[in-house]
Design an enzyme around this catalytic site. Structure first.
Site, mmCIF file in Angstrom:
data_model
loop_
_atom_site.group_PDB
_atom_site.id
_atom_site.type_symbol
_atom_site.label_atom_id
_atom_site.label_comp_id
_atom_site.label_asym_id
_atom_site.label_seq_id
_atom_site.Cartn_x
_atom_site.Cartn_y
_atom_site.Cartn_z
ATOM 1 N N ASN A 95 0.837 -1.202 0.000
ATOM 2 C CA ASN A 95 0.000 0.000 0.000
ATOM 3 C C ASN A 95 0.871 1.249 0.000
ATOM 4 O O ASN A 95 2.047 1.206 0.360
ATOM 5 C CB ASN A 95 -0.919 0.035 1.219
ATOM 6 C CG ASN A 95 -0.172 0.224 2.523
ATOM 7 O OD1 ASN A 95 0.328 -0.748 3.113
ATOM 8 N ND2 ASN A 95 -0.080 1.461 3.000
ATOM 9 N N CYS A 96 0.289 2.367 -0.446
ATOM 10 C CA CYS A 96 0.919 3.665 -0.275
ATOM 11 C C CYS A 96 0.025 4.455 0.675
ATOM 12 O O CYS A 96 -0.633 3.870 1.531
ATOM 13 C CB CYS A 96 1.133 4.372 -1.616
ATOM 14 S SG CYS A 96 -0.379 4.758 -2.508
ATOM 15 N N ALA A 97 -0.072 5.755 0.532
ATOM 16 C CA ALA A 97 -0.797 6.564 1.507
ATOM 17 C C ALA A 97 -2.289 6.268 1.513
ATOM 18 O O ALA A 97 -2.922 6.237 2.566
ATOM 19 C CB ALA A 97 -0.563 8.044 1.229
ATOM 20 N N ARG B 171 -3.789 4.037 -1.245
ATOM 21 C CA ARG B 171 -4.143 2.996 -2.201
ATOM 22 C C ARG B 171 -3.620 1.627 -1.777
ATOM 23 O O ARG B 171 -2.487 1.502 -1.323
ATOM 24 C CB ARG B 171 -3.580 3.341 -3.588
ATOM 25 C CG ARG B 171 -4.341 4.436 -4.287
ATOM 26 C CD ARG B 171 -3.653 4.842 -5.581
ATOM 27 N NE ARG B 171 -2.575 5.798 -5.329
ATOM 28 C CZ ARG B 171 -1.810 6.316 -6.280
ATOM 29 N NH1 ARG B 171 -1.993 5.962 -7.527
ATOM 30 N NH2 ARG B 171 -0.874 7.183 -5.978
#
Length: 531
Positions: A472-474, A476
């Site tokens: 995951n990113c921030a 998504r």
């Protein structure tokens, strides 16, 4: 290859999420220690000053130890198993790497053209990392070493050794391999990095001389690459690395806030590099204009429904700087609108820069106000009033441009869909209630709502057997699937609470929001249970 690059870009966000809070606290401490604002309270001998000094030093821990945070953060996102052990492996290997460089330059520094006897500081190319005097590879070195360790970890952590060597299995085996890899890498770094530092210095001069054009191009690339996840590679070296100024824009700006507050010179003269950290203005001024255009062009009977969606999304963008829910809303429907947004955002930053505005303006209203407006308004108020004026003009420009394009091109933005289209269901009263019930479930059970959402996503992705890996990113959840044909329609993801889905072959991005770390954790638990 694109999937791997996107995963790596998302991994950079793990430590970055710690920085906004630290920046806000440091900005406030600088404000409360400023004698121009606080008067006698800001006397270094006063209890008020001493208390804020202590609080500020605690907040500085995040920014002063950035390389260590990146070294630990990369495995959290990219390790495929035993994440905690991978973090320990990365940390000790990164320290080993720097101890090797210290020893190499102590013995052979002159042979590499490095004066290792020089004091650590600007212009020497040297720094201190965890008490180790070494070359200043900044976050680039940390990311490189950590990535190598993750590769070794994923490949060799589970390797079975003979019983009599069993003590060296797992984490020990990874660290042993990394130890020997670090020796030639440290030698190569000692030779090549001073050359790289010279090149970085030349690039800093070029970008600094590029002026308004450089700011425009930088901001445009930062926005236009957002859907691909590659925008991390644009801003990270500038904000936290040495691309434009030693130590990165963020640390330099915060360290010199007091100096800037006491100076009558323009911000552009004091810190021209700050032009490369102004893309946050699009979050404050662009998003309201876009939201107003979406609302104005919605069908009359759907305006209330659209407003209920746009208001929280816009407030999130303006206050917290999280723009993806709103940006992806029109990106999915019309890439043209997103391209126009990138052009206007770049033009707005370049215009502000041309009129003398610079600073640390990468987040939302809270971050920009605490790091710029509040501590510096007394000495640079006219500049900030001009900035706000330009921003409001662009809010109006965004509204006119988006409204005109939506109407002229008949773009199906929210509230303009045909009644039989599945997207309309996303904004129904029933779905709103489902989301409210999920929030209550999370509050009551401490995470059951995240588990339900993860399960729904897993089913929509074709089940556990169809999952290659996940990170995951921030905001998504990034998933690589084995067979993209097994995926359900976007409406299945949206019904589970996703803001949208980006499909790029086997690389799938589910727009979850700020709860994505919790959803990913539950998602991985489901995968383990299935296996």
């Amino acid at each position: 290859m694109m999937q791997k690059v996107q995963r790596f870009g998302g991994a950079l966000y793990v430590p970055v999420l710690l920085f906004p809070f630290a920046g806000v606290v440091i900005g406030l401490t600088i404000l409360f220690k400023n004698p121009l604002i606080m008067g006698s309270l800001a006397d270094p001998e006063s209890l008020w000053y001493q208390c804020w000094f202590i609080i500020g030093e605690g907040a500085w821990a995040v920014l002063r130890q950035m390389p260590l945070l990146f070294a630990i953060g990369i495995p959290i996102a990219l390790a495929k198993k035993a994440h905690a052990r991978a973090c320990m492996e990365a940390l000790i290997t990164y320290l080993t790497f720097n101890y090797f460089i210290n020893a190499i330059l102590t013995v052979w520094g002159s042979s590499f053209g490095v004066d290792f006897s020089a004091e650590v500081g600007s212009g020497t190319g040297l720094t201190m990392i965890a008490g180790i005097k070494t070359l200043d590879t900044n976050i680039i070195g940390a990311i490189l070493i950590s990535s190598i360790v993750v590769f070794i970890h994923n490949r060799y952590f589970d390797k079975k050794l003979p019983d009599w060597l069993g003590i060296f299995q797992g984490t020990s085996y990874v660290v042993i391999i990394a130890f020997f890899v670090m020796i030639p890498l440290a030698i190569a770094t000692s030779y090549f990095w001073p050359i790289v530092q010279s090149g970085i210095s030349s690039m800093q001069s070029f970008l600094g001389s590029a002026g308004v054009v450089g700011v425009w191009l930088y901001t445009f690339l930062e926005r236009i690459l957002l859907p691909t996840g590659l925008h991390h590679f644009i801003w990270t070296p500038f904000l936290y690395g040495p691309a434009i100024i030693e130590g990165g824009i963020k640390i330099y700006w915060i360290e010199h806030l007091t100096e800037f507050a006491a100076s009558a010179q323009s911000l552009k003269m004091l810190f021209p590099e700050g032009g490369f950290a102004m893309y946050g203005n699009a979050k404050i001024f662009a998003m309201p204009g876009i939201a107003l255009a979406l609302y104005a062009t919605a069908k009359p009977e759907k305006k209330k429904l659209v407003a209920s969606l746009l208001i929280p999304a816009t407030l999130t963008a303006v206050v917290a700087g999280i723009t993806e829910p709103l940006e992806f809303t029109f990106l999915f429907i019309s890439p043209l609108l997103f391209g126009i947004h990138a052009l206007l955002a770049a033009t707005m930053s370049a215009t502000m820069y041309a009129f003398g505005v610079t600073g640390l303006m990468t987040g939302g209203l809270i971050e920009i106000a605490s790091n710029n407006w509040i501590p510096l308004f007394s000495s640079h108020g006219p500049t900030y009033l001009l900035q706000i004026g330009i921003g409001l003009v662009f809010t109006f420009i965004y509204y006119i441009v988006f409204r005109t394009l939506i109407v002229k091109l008949n773009i199906g933005t929210p509230g303009r869909e045909q009644d039989n289209e599945s997207e309309t269901k996303l904004y129904s009263k029933k779905d709103f209630k489902v989301k409210q019930e999920e929030k209550k479930a999370v509050s009551a059970t401490g995470g059951a709502g995240f588990s339900d959402k993860a399960l729904s996503f897993l089913e929509a992705l074709g089940g556990a057997d169809n999952i290659e890996d996940v990170m995951n990113c921030a905001t998504r959840l990034r998933v690589t699937v084995r067979d993209e044909k097994k995926l359900q329609l976007d409406s299945a993801f949206q019904a589970a609470g996703a803001h949208g889905v980006v499909r790029n072959g086997k690389a799938i991005q589910i727009i979850v929001g700020l709860s994505v770390p919790q959803v990913r954790e539950q998602f991985e638990l489901l995968l383990k249970e299935a296996n």
